[in-house]
Design an enzyme around this catalytic site. Structure first.
Site: not given
Lengths: 169, 787
Positions: B274-275, B502, B661, B663-664, B671, B736-737
């Site tokens: 998407g972005f 994603g 933090r 998280l995964n 990402q 994400g960004e």
């Protein structure tokens, strides 16, 4: 007048304009093969035709007459188990959105065959001698026709390396 | 945005400034920060097996009987009117079921515009869609063809004959700058910042940089084209969409077609990238309208060319950054002025001028941005909007200043990094930017960098290293909701209309819910991606994880209260309130006396209930207005530039992130890397080519718009501080960004270090390096003005 797709025979479409991609997705419901650009620029629609990778958007279905097509759906074992490369993609997180993934996987499988055969690439130092093996540079060059926009490139290359590590180069 | 908005936001900030932090969301740190079991570990994607099988179903893959396929005809002028329109040949073409133009399109309202006050709005522009003969941008959809196959639809589209009465249009950036507008606010921030007489301080500064930086139009180009499978059934509209705005698209389509919100269903379980691009644009509206006219379901799958004509990209910017500093490197003045194209009908602010407000503690600021109104397709948000072009300009200028001072660029940041919000004085929720710099510097071997440009050589290759910082604000959206259903077997199911394109949304929130509810991971399942599920805001602004996290956290609180009610008095938990208990070991226990525990199974058995369902909601994000909350990064790059050809090869790229933090670790790494690779594209290859004479986008294919390919992408190292943010759900800020910000500057700074050439306009293509190797030309390279 049939095309063998993942082991089953299908009639060649009557409309000669139908691409192999559209035949797979729109007529047979085999939507694992992805449409990304429909003009041969992204690699998302890569399938294997008699074991060689082709862009199914630039391949007319009629061109596949009498030939063997393998798509992502035909890759898993009869019991539904994943192909080693599919497992490696998950393990190395060689995917994010998952849209380019089937094309990357199909492309990599054919690429492994090209490497084994000794086909040179743009980064092969000695064209006559062929590639020195599945180096990262060779993998990257040979996979550059498969675009990924999420940026899973590192994981994709690692997954392919893992697969190639398990077989003679 | 308006003066009124400035007054409201300013007022709320003032009030919150006096409110004790403990009263606000995040007032006490989320207990999950200390209690996490699966959060912070690496977990494979739960949708991985489906994705590698090609079995994850995307929008254009939903089977539907009697389907028609859509193709679009686009205007070829930027302004004017359709004078003649002949669709007879198209209508007569084989397989064609409908040709829709403004003459027969149903009456539709203008979609409600995206905004912070209406989370059910998704409109990217404010123009009517196919309601009149008016042309408003070059590429506007002027006809929709529906046919039995896509081949037939695309062929028929070539048969539509249109003559336009072209009108005078404004399509040149340079011309548009002359009457650019100056909005009162940018997103939720006041546009103009004038603090401490920056012009005077700049004039007096011992060291100063004053330069103009340019970033071009860019397009998101997700590999999945925009697509929707659309059907009308009994007056209800069903859209299988590729969207990062599920509820907003449903709400907007309801408004456009005059339907009740309950009669529009949008489903989007998987989005192929998407972005920022996968919002609502004209194609869903036109697809639904055509399906209505034809009385049959419709599949829309935009061609790459149609994507570029109908879906806006990141706008171009021209930014002046002026920095003044004293000899010790302390910033005395930071001026950031500039222009971004934003057509009048466009919604999205490209807030590049926000970057300089948070990073550095300058003694003075003078910041404002102007918008250039052109007759173009509306621009949109693209990964790290605002901060991506903003960090390019600010972080290149910092590098230029470091060079002038003869100071290490990392050291210059250390001397200026802000310890609170430099404009408002608001405290950071958590910030360790320099820790990120130190991590990244160590990893890349920054100490080996030659301070002087053009000092390292390897054959024909000039070798250089550069760094730059990135920043992106924290956001948590109110209203995002999650339903937790817990059953007697101790299985929890989480449902929310959140989005997966994603990021690993379900994977990470499953970890979160498991930790939150004291359950093993395999006792939790997550369903997302459908407007029938509890409301979720958009997946954008790096806000989804925090918003959904807050909703799950709120739901878990309600769940505890309900379980206590069910447990009654005949339980070790008797007499305890929800605030006295915590989830642990597949049950509830007293916080003070952990031996007082009862399992979910036991509670359900006694009460006779089969399951329990509660819904929690992310509340007002007041913490965003009291605290300065930003993810930050330090990006390091080592590269080579061929002195012969000007080619750039990226050898190493390191990103160190301070985002609270993680998280995964597996999905977060991906990402971050993905963001950085988009930054590499911005730095080196990506540019949407606009013909400024006609307003037509020329680069409408992936052959013309160059995204990074495998051979362009080096091994990328990702590091993080992993310091929890005490004010956020799970201690996490958005990731994400932030990966994209700072990368283009780090590359440009490394190019300078390698070659001595300062390229201030992106992308850094080889022509800007190969033909400018003489010392006289090692000044800023500016693009030639378009004739």
């Amino acid at each position: 007048m049939t095309i063998t797709i993942n082991g089953s025979d299908y009639p060649v479409p009557l409309d000669s304009r139908v691409s192999l991609l559209d035949m797979l997705r729109e007529r047979l419901g085999l939507t694992g093969t992805k449409l990304g650009c429909n003009q041969g620029a992204c690699g998302a629609c890569t399938v294997l035709l008699d074991g060689e990778r082709v862009l199914s958007c630039l391949t007319l279905a009629a061109q596949a007459e009498g030939r063997d097509v393998l798509t992502i759906e035909g890759l898993q074992g009869a019991d539904g188990s994943l192909h080693p490369l599919q497992k490696a993609f998950i393990e190395h997180d060689g995917l994010q959105c998952g849209y380019c993934t089937p094309g990357q996987i199909c492309s990599a499988i054919a690429m492994a065959r090209e490497l084994r055969r000794g086909d040179p690439s743009h980064v092969t130092a000695n064209l006559a001698a062929g590639p020195e093996g599945p180096t990262r540079e060779e993998i990257r060059e040979r996979m550059s026709g498969n675009l990924c926009r999420c940026g899973a490139h590192n994981g994709i290359v690692e997954a392919i390396e893992e697969m190639l590590g398990g077989e003679p180069a | 945005m308006s003066k009124l908005q400035n007054a409201i936001v300013g007022g709320v900030r003032t009030v919150l400034g006096r409110v004790p932090a403990s009263w606000l969301p995040g007032g006490t740190p989320d207990p999950i920060i200390q209690k996490r079991a699966t959060l912070g570990t690496q977990q494979p994607r739960i949708d991985g097996p489906d994705k590698v099988r090609g079995a994850a179903r995307f929008a254009a893959e939903v089977p539907m009987a009697n389907l028609l396929h859509a193709a679009f005809v686009h205007s070829t002028v930027a302004r004017g009117k359709i004078a003649e329109l002949d669709v007879s040949a198209a209508e007569a073409a084989p397989g064609v079921a409908l040709v829709m133009t403004y003459r027969n399109a149903p009456k539709m309202s203008v979609p409600p515009a995206i905004g912070i006050t209406n989370l059910k709005a998704a409109g990217n522009h404010t123009l009517p869609v196919m309601q009149d003969a008016e042309i408003r941008w070059n590429g506007q959809a002027v006809a929709v063809i529906l046919a039995e196959t896509r081949e037939q639809a695309e062929h028929a589209a070539t048969l539509v004959r249109i003559r336009y009465n072209a009108a005078q249009s404004r399509t040149r950036f340079k011309d548009g700058k002359k009457d650019a507008s100056t909005p009162d606010s940018i997103l939720i921030e006041r546009n103009r910042v004038d603090k401490g007489n920056a012009s005077k301080k700049l004039a007096e500064a011992a060291y100063k940089i004053d330069a103009v930086y340019r970033t071009p139009w860019q397009n998101h180009n997700p590999i999945e084209p925009h697509a929707a499978t659309i059907a009308w059934q009994d007056g209800q509209l069903i859209v299988h969409d590729a969207t990062q705005m599920i509820h907003a698209t449903a709400g907007s389509l309801a408004k456009v077609f005059g339907l009740k919100e309950a009669d529009v269903f949008v489903s989007s379980p998987f989005v192929g990238g998407g972005f920022g691009a996968k919002g609502m644009w004209d194609h869903q509206i036109l697809g639904a309208a055509a399906a209505k006219l034809a009385g049959r379901p419709v599949r829309v799958m935009l061609s790459r060319a149609s994507m570029h004509r109908l879906v806006g990209g990141r706008t171009q910017t021209e930014q002046r950054v002026a920095l003044g500093a004293s000899a010790d490197g302390k910033l005395t003045a930071l001026l950031h002025h500039g222009y971004a194209t934003k057509p009048r009908h466009s919604i999205c602010d490209e807030g590049f001028s926000l970057t300089g407000r948070s990073l550095y503690a300058s003694a003075s600021f003078d910041i404002v941005q102007h918008h250039v109104d052109l007759d173009l397709l509306a621009n949109s948000f693209m990964r790290a909007p605002g901060e991506t072009p903003g960090t390019f300009a600010i972080e290149c200028a910092m590098d230029e200043l470091a060079h002038q001072l003869g100071m290490d660029p990392v050291e210059l940041r250390r001397r200026n990094v802000a310890s609170c919000d430099p404009i408002s004085g608001a405290p950071h929720s958590q910030s360790a930017t320099m820790t990120a710099y130190d991590l990244g510097a160590e990893r890349i071997g920054w100490a080996r960098r030659a301070p002087a440009p053009r000092a390292r050589r390897d054959g024909e290759w000039l070798v250089g290293m550069g760094c730059a910082g990135g920043t992106f604000p924290f956001a948590r959206m109110p209203g995002t909701s999650a339903r937790i259903t817990l059953d007697a077997r101790g299985q929890a199911h989480v449902a929310s209309a959140a989005h997966e394109m994603g990021m690993g949304t379900a994977t990470v929130q499953r970890q979160h819910a498991a930790d939150r509810l004291g359950l093993p991971l395999d006792s939790v399942s997550v369903t997302i991606g459908d407007s029938r599920l509890p409301f979720a805001s958009f997946a954008g602004g790096s806000s989804q994880t925090a918003s959904l996290g807050a909703a799950i956290s709120a739901a878990s609180g309600k769940l505890a209260a309900e379980l206590l009610r069910l447990a009654g008095n005949d339980t070790p938990l008797a007499g305890l309130r929800a605030s006295d208990v915590e989830f642990a070991d597949s049950g509830l226990r007293s916080i003070d006396e952990p031996s007082r525990h009862e399992s979910f199974a036991s509670i359900f058995r006694r009460s006779g209930h089969k399951d329990l369902s509660v819904t929690g909601e992310s509340g007002p994000p007041l913490e965003m207005l009291k605290f300065s909350m930003h993810s930050t990064s330090a990006i390091f790059c080592q590269l080579r530039v061929s002195e012969v050809t000007g080619e750039i090869r990226i050898d190493r790229l390191v990103g160190a992130f301070d985002c609270g933090r993680i998280l995964n670790t597996k999905t977060a790494t991906s990402q971050f890397k993905g963001g950085m690779i988009m930054g590499l594209g911005m730095a080196l290859t990506e540019e949407t080519l606009l013909d400024e004479r006609s307003g037509r986008i020329m680069s409408t294919s992936l052959a013309d718009y160059h995204v990074p390919v495998h051979l362009d992408v080096p091994e990328i190292d990702v590091l993080w501080t992993d310091i929890p943010d005490p004010r956020t759900p799970m201690g996490a800020r958005g990731i994400g960004e932030i990966g994209t910000t700072g990368v283009a500057a780090a590359v440009a700074n490394a190019v300078f270090n390698a070659t001595g050439i300062r390229v201030r306009d992106l992308p850094i293509t080889l022509d800007k390096l190969a033909f400018n190797q003489t010392p006289e030309k090692r000044e800023a390279i500016s693009p030639p003005e378009f004739p």
